[in-house]
Design a protein around this motif. Structure first.
Motif, short mmCIF file in Angstrom:
data_model
loop_
_atom_site.label_atom_id
_atom_site.label_comp_id
_atom_site.label_asym_id
_atom_site.label_seq_id
_atom_site.Cartn_x
_atom_site.Cartn_y
_atom_site.Cartn_z
N ASP A 153 23.41 39.42 -1.55
CA ASP A 153 23.25 38.34 -2.53
C ASP A 153 24.20 38.54 -3.72
N LEU A 154 24.31 39.78 -4.16
CA LEU A 154 25.23 40.08 -5.26
C LEU A 154 26.67 39.77 -4.85
N LEU A 155 27.01 40.15 -3.63
CA LEU A 155 28.38 39.93 -3.16
C LEU A 155 28.68 38.44 -3.00
N LEU A 156 27.67 37.71 -2.55
CA LEU A 156 27.84 36.26 -2.40
C LEU A 156 28.06 35.61 -3.78
N ALA A 157 27.30 36.07 -4.77
CA ALA A 157 27.49 35.57 -6.12
C ALA A 157 28.88 35.93 -6.63
N ALA A 158 29.33 37.13 -6.31
CA ALA A 158 30.68 37.56 -6.73
C ALA A 158 31.74 36.68 -6.08
N LEU A 159 31.54 36.37 -4.81
CA LEU A 159 32.49 35.52 -4.10
C LEU A 159 32.60 34.15 -4.78
N HIS A 160 31.45 33.59 -5.13
CA HIS A 160 31.46 32.32 -5.87
C HIS A 160 32.24 32.45 -7.18
N GLN A 161 31.97 33.51 -7.92
CA GLN A 161 32.64 33.69 -9.22
C GLN A 161 34.14 33.90 -9.05
N MET A 162 34.51 34.66 -8.03
CA MET A 162 35.94 34.92 -7.79
C MET A 162 36.67 33.61 -7.48
N ILE A 163 36.03 32.77 -6.67
CA ILE A 163 36.65 31.50 -6.29
C ILE A 163 36.74 30.58 -7.51
N THR B 125 43.59 23.95 -1.29
CA THR B 125 42.81 23.64 -0.09
C THR B 125 42.28 24.91 0.56
N THR B 126 43.09 25.95 0.56
CA THR B 126 42.62 27.25 1.05
C THR B 126 41.40 27.69 0.24
N LEU B 127 41.53 27.58 -1.08
CA LEU B 127 40.45 28.01 -1.97
C LEU B 127 39.19 27.17 -1.76
N ALA B 128 39.37 25.87 -1.56
CA ALA B 128 38.21 25.00 -1.33
C ALA B 128 37.48 25.41 -0.05
N GLY B 129 38.25 25.76 0.98
CA GLY B 129 37.63 26.24 2.21
C GLY B 129 36.83 27.51 1.96
N ASP B 130 37.41 28.43 1.20
CA ASP B 130 36.70 29.67 0.84
C ASP B 130 35.38 29.33 0.15
N ALA B 131 35.45 28.37 -0.76
CA ALA B 131 34.26 27.99 -1.53
C ALA B 131 33.17 27.46 -0.59
N LEU B 132 33.58 26.69 0.41
CA LEU B 132 32.58 26.13 1.31
C LEU B 132 31.91 27.22 2.15
N ILE B 133 32.64 28.26 2.52
CA ILE B 133 31.99 29.39 3.21
C ILE B 133 30.88 29.95 2.32
N ALA B 134 31.23 30.20 1.06
CA ALA B 134 30.25 30.80 0.15
C ALA B 134 29.03 29.89 -0.03
N THR B 135 29.26 28.58 -0.16
CA THR B 135 28.13 27.67 -0.37
C THR B 135 27.23 27.63 0.86
N ALA B 136 27.81 27.78 2.04
CA ALA B 136 27.01 27.73 3.27
C ALA B 136 25.97 28.85 3.28
N PHE B 137 26.43 30.05 2.95
CA PHE B 137 25.49 31.18 3.01
C PHE B 137 24.50 31.11 1.86
#
Lengths: 359, 359
Positions: A153-163, B125-137
């Motif tokens: 969960d922490l890593l997922l939050a980090a991923l969101h913040q990084m993006i 667009t690459t970044l938006a794809g990354d963001a969608l991975i994070a939102t899915a989980f």
């Protein structure tokens, strides 16, 4: 500090080294398990092989984020090895971001070699980054435990913040430099601070620390990240290309909105005014870029940025002081923090100036 | 089937529609929460707004993967709404893959409009794809339940398979078409089959189904995916551009190794031999591409591919038959499967030929 370091049990360092070796071999195993084309690309990116796939005999580097995670677990009383899956996950997310960000930022050099996208194209490099995201979460899921889940969960939050931070950073490119304010800059900083913060927190979580301890270490990591990002901006302008692995002043040449520039423009002195004019050059020559760097320094941008980085580091060390960890462990973390932030006494190897780049 | 459909309770359809609307509004809420630049890009990609961000008044389309998830939950006796977070997660991963794959495959059109990377550049667009991975989980973690966790594990496995499949697909480009074998083609198929399989499985998991039921539905979904991919390859050559949203025979023009070509080359007849010669043209004209399509058809590649797609669908329907679900629910799933695979009687709307593209 040196007295404390000298008196620490040798056995503990051996455990950390052992855990770090396990992280490296786990990273290799995971990369070996990817599609051969992705495996080759990642092997090159990590430095294990050349572009054709021939092993270089090199390791993946200092793995500073992994080390933060392992040491954080050790600091709260656990075996560093407890945090290996967390350390692996953090490195995977870090390297995902390097692969994708180098494409977005058109950074052609990484660790002194052509970036992966230059060698293998943007398509396969995008896909390799995607793969590393997936491997990171699989590493944490392999723990199949409550702390493993909390870490995910922490890593997922980090991923969101990084993006979000990377998006803010890309957005900076569209804003004239004199209109960039510090809050916008700080939002962009999350692209790097989020993972340093989370690397520290995950170590504590996997080590079984209480919430208050996790929070203190997490805040320490966040301020370490800010200190590092600001120091990194300074290095990008005035660092030695042989140590940074990048062309000198490359950020300036591409009009990146780094904190020395932002602070210099707000200094309200003649150098700041002169700098503002010079920054309007659409494609500055090398001499003009050198002149910009000199004006930033004369306006006080370099000094202010260095002071800011130092203040963030002080806050980080203060947060470490609040964490409920034994003094010997805290001192070891302080040593690592100073190394990461680049504010440390020259070690025996004499590579202190490179430290701001090795993360 | 039509008799069964006519006799199904109207109330159940209303529940499915309601759940599907919730999926769409949740997707919008999540996209709204991203960095404004990512939000704008995703809003365009989903079809909710034009390139400048002005709302189009359109929905995100048929959300067929989400519908699979919701109907799968309904089939095992749960309220379709139970599976909303799973349906959202599946759509997010699907759209991540569309964003990234369009870059990698240099596909300039998506759903009849310029692809996101054409409008906003590859970096964002690459970044938006990354963001969608994070939102899915994050969507699945919001459930905070054992089935939610199991679903996240399934989705993570799907992500791995999709990436492996896409890597295999990119690798196909480097192999001369006469050397491409069916196993390599099938490995590449995972780029699309993994998510159809997982969409079906996640619905069953979130609906609380027994393992045997989950497995049967998952296998059904996998074969549906294979049926769809093969049908899609046929559509890409012989489909109506007005319905596919892509230029006619674009896969042929770019020498993509689609299954009609692979099967035609192995037919061992004169048309196959003639086709092999014609495929050696480095940059075929429109007329040459048309001649290729005709030869593939004469060699039997189209007919064989259509038969193969039909056989995969039969296996999928057979697996549905093995699942422990009420007959009325099975019949509804059969209807959806036929729609997805494009092997279905023309519905009232008459858009059957488009069905192979709408997913």
């Amino acid at each position: 500090m040196s007295l404390v370091q000298q008196s620490r049990p040798v056995r503990e360092d051996a455990r950390l080294d052992e855990a770090r070796h396990s992280v490296e071999s786990t990273l290799r195993d995971i990369v070996d398990g990817l599609h051969p084309d992705l495996s080759r690309l990642c092997g090159y990116h990590f430095g294990w092989s050349d572009a054709g796939g021939t092993p270089t005999g090199d390791g993946a580097g200092k793995l500073l984020r992994a080390t933060l995670t392992l040491m954080s677990a050790g600091a709260v009383g656990a075996e560093p090895a407890t945090a290996i899956p967390g350390a692996v996950a953090v490195e995977m997310i870090h390297n995902f971001s390097l692969l994708h960000d180098d494409i977005m930022d058109a950074d052609a050099l990484r660790r002194g070699r052509p970036a992966a996208w230059v060698v293998y194209g943007t398509g396969m490099t995008t896909l390799a980054g995607d793969a590393l995201i997936a491997t990171a979460f699989r590493a944490l899921r392999s723990l199949n435990s409550r702390p493993g889940l909390d870490s995910a969960d922490l890593l997922l939050a980090a991923l969101h913040q990084m993006i979000d931070g990377q998006a803010a950073d890309l957005a900076l490119e569209q804003v004239p430099v004199r209109e960039v304010d510090v809050p916008h800059y700080l939002r962009a900083c999350a692209k790097t601070t989020a993972l340093l913060e989370t690397a520290t927190a995950i170590g504590a979580v996997l080590g079984g620390a209480r919430t208050a301890t996790v929070d203190a270490l997490r805040e320490a990591g966040r301020h370490l990240g800010l200190s590092w990002q600001v120091a990194n901006d300074v290095e990008d302008i005035w660092g030695d290309p042989a140590l940074t692995g990048k062309p000198a002043r490359s950020d300036l040449g591409r009009a990146k909105k780094t904190i020395p520039v932002i602070l210099a423009l707000r200094a309200g002195n003649p150098a700041a005014a002169e700098l503002a004019v010079l920054l309007d050059q659409p494609e500055p020559t090398d001499d003009q870029v050198q002149a910009q760097a000199d004006l930033i320094e004369r306006a006080g941008g370099r000094e202010q940025a260095e002071a800011l980085s130092g203040r963030y580091l002080e806050v980080a060390l203060g947060k470490l002081g609040e964490a409920d960890v034994p003094e010997v462990e805290r001192d070891r973390l302080i040593g690592l923090f100073r190394l990461v932030a680049g504010h440390h006494p020259a070690p025996a190897g004499g590579d202190d100036r490179a430290s701001a780049r090795v993360v």
